[in-house]
Design an enzyme around this catalytic site. Structure first.
Site: not given
Length: 406
Positions: A222-224
């Site tokens: 859900g992120d980098d």
């Protein structure tokens, strides 16, 4: 390959979690068994170290600390699963380069698997799983009920000679793999999974660390996917430990945020990052260098090559206005320096915007070099307060980059 930095060790002495009362039924809580096993390894001091074998089964446990000269080996079908007992989760002090928890003031919850001041640590196996069961933590974040910063899945602090390979990491409460103040770290053949809407589930975040090798990984979170960091505003500037000599190779994955990111917490500096053979799909930003006023720090010599993108919102973003502040004590005159960003051999389909490269008026970003980039019919570039050069870039690069005709 850079993976030979930390060789795989053959531990001749093996103990099993079963030997310490562990029960892999997915119901029994094995925290005491894990802590006893690691205490035994610590005090055995076997020449060549000791392997802790995790057989097939679901091994429910609270958080635990590793020790030096050990291997955690997950057999095929083995799952080490975090309990969801947030009320009794241990607290530890904030990192000095952050000054507080990343999400909340004060301390922070200890990572699920933790280590401090270690050497010669291996986490490997036959693609067994480490499961953070993070949904309870994500919901606390969404509801605004977190008292402290969520736990990482794995965090190793002040450690060296670390190898993590052939393991699946899933559903981390917060960042997945966080080596901080570490050196000689190899992460290869790992799979990291979390829902696209899971908050702040970064894949791998080397932080104020050196000689880090990340190879042959698949990450969908859900992120980098990978974010190189080095501390937050005045705390990172004061601690002054950069991340440098970071290699990222054969990374594949998907994220609503960035594929490869530098920052935004990069106040100790980030130098000499080399990334190649990056394949991204259904992703927000392909390559993202992000910093802010108050960060300080020097981001220098970042090279990214051979990037393939499919259905990406923005190909490249280099920005000086990204990220929040730990408190109101940051120095507004602490301007970051961004110098020497090279991106070449990038190809994309269904890319909405080629990119934006926007420096700071009082600290222009320099030596931005783009070459052999084809992002099809995406929207034009947006640029300001930068200098550099471009060669064979489509769509046409912004006027701030001197165009060279081959």
């Amino acid at each position: 390959t850079c993976s030979g930095t930390v060789p795989m060790r053959n531990r001749s002495y093996v103990i099993s979690i079963v030997d310490f009362g562990g029960v892999g039924d997915g119901v029994t809580v094995n925290t005491v068994a894990f802590r006893r096993a690691i205490y035994r390894i610590q005090h055995l001091r076997r020449r060549g170290g000791t392997m802790l074998y995790i057989p097939p089964g679901v091994w429910l446990t609270g958080s635990f600390n590793l020790t030096s000269h050990m291997t955690v080996y997950l057999a095929r079908g083995a799952v080490i699963r975090a309990t969801q007992d947030t009320l009794n989760w241990p607290l530890i002090a904030p990192l000095p380069s952050y000054g507080r928890g990343r999400e909340r003031p004060g301390g922070r919850y200890m990572s699920f698997i933790h280590g401090d001041g270690l050497s010669d640590v291996i986490i490997t196996g036959e693609n067994g799983t480490i499961d953070g069961q993070g949904e309870v933590w994500w919901n606390m974040w969404r509801q605004g009920s977190l008292k402290f910063t969520r736990p990482n899945l794995i965090e190793l602090v002040n450690s060296r000679d670390v190898l993590i390979s052939n393991v699946v990491f899933q559903n981390s409460p917060f960042w997945n793999i966080h080596p901080v103040y570490c050196s000689n770290v190899v992460i290869r053949y790992v799979t990291i999974l979390a829902p696209h809407d899971s908050p702040n589930t970064d894949g791998i975040d080397p932080d104020s660390s050196s000689n880090v090798c990340i190879e042959d990984c698949f990450i969908a979170t859900g992120d980098d996917l990978v974010a190189v960091k080095s501390g937050w505003d005045e705390y990172g500037i004061s601690y002054g430990r950069p991340s440098y000599d970071i290699t990222i190779r054969r990374l594949r994955g998907s994220s609503p945020f960035a594929g490869v990111a530098i920052g935004s917490e990069a106040s100790g500096g980030v130098h000499n990052v080399f990334a190649e053979n990056i394949t991204l799909y259904d992703t927000g930003v392909g390559i993202h260098v992000k910093t802010n006023i108050g960060r300080g720090g020097i981001i220098r010599n970042i090279t990214v090559t051979d990037v393939h993108m499919d259905n990406v919102r923005k190909g490249i973003k280099v920005a000086g206005d990204v990220g929040d502040h730990p408190d109101d004590k940051f120095n507004p005159n602490a301007l970051p320096t961004v110098d020497g960003i090279t991106v070449k051999n990038m190809w994309g389909v269904k890319v909405q915007q080629a990119g934006s490269i926007q420096g700071l008026k009082d600290s222009p970003f320099t030596r931005i070099c783009l070459s052999s980039i084809n992002l099809g019919g995406s929207s034009p570039w947006k640029c300001s307060d930068i200098t550099g050069a471009a060669l064979e870039v489509n769509p046409s690069p912004c006027a701030e980059l001197t165009t060279t005709h081959g």
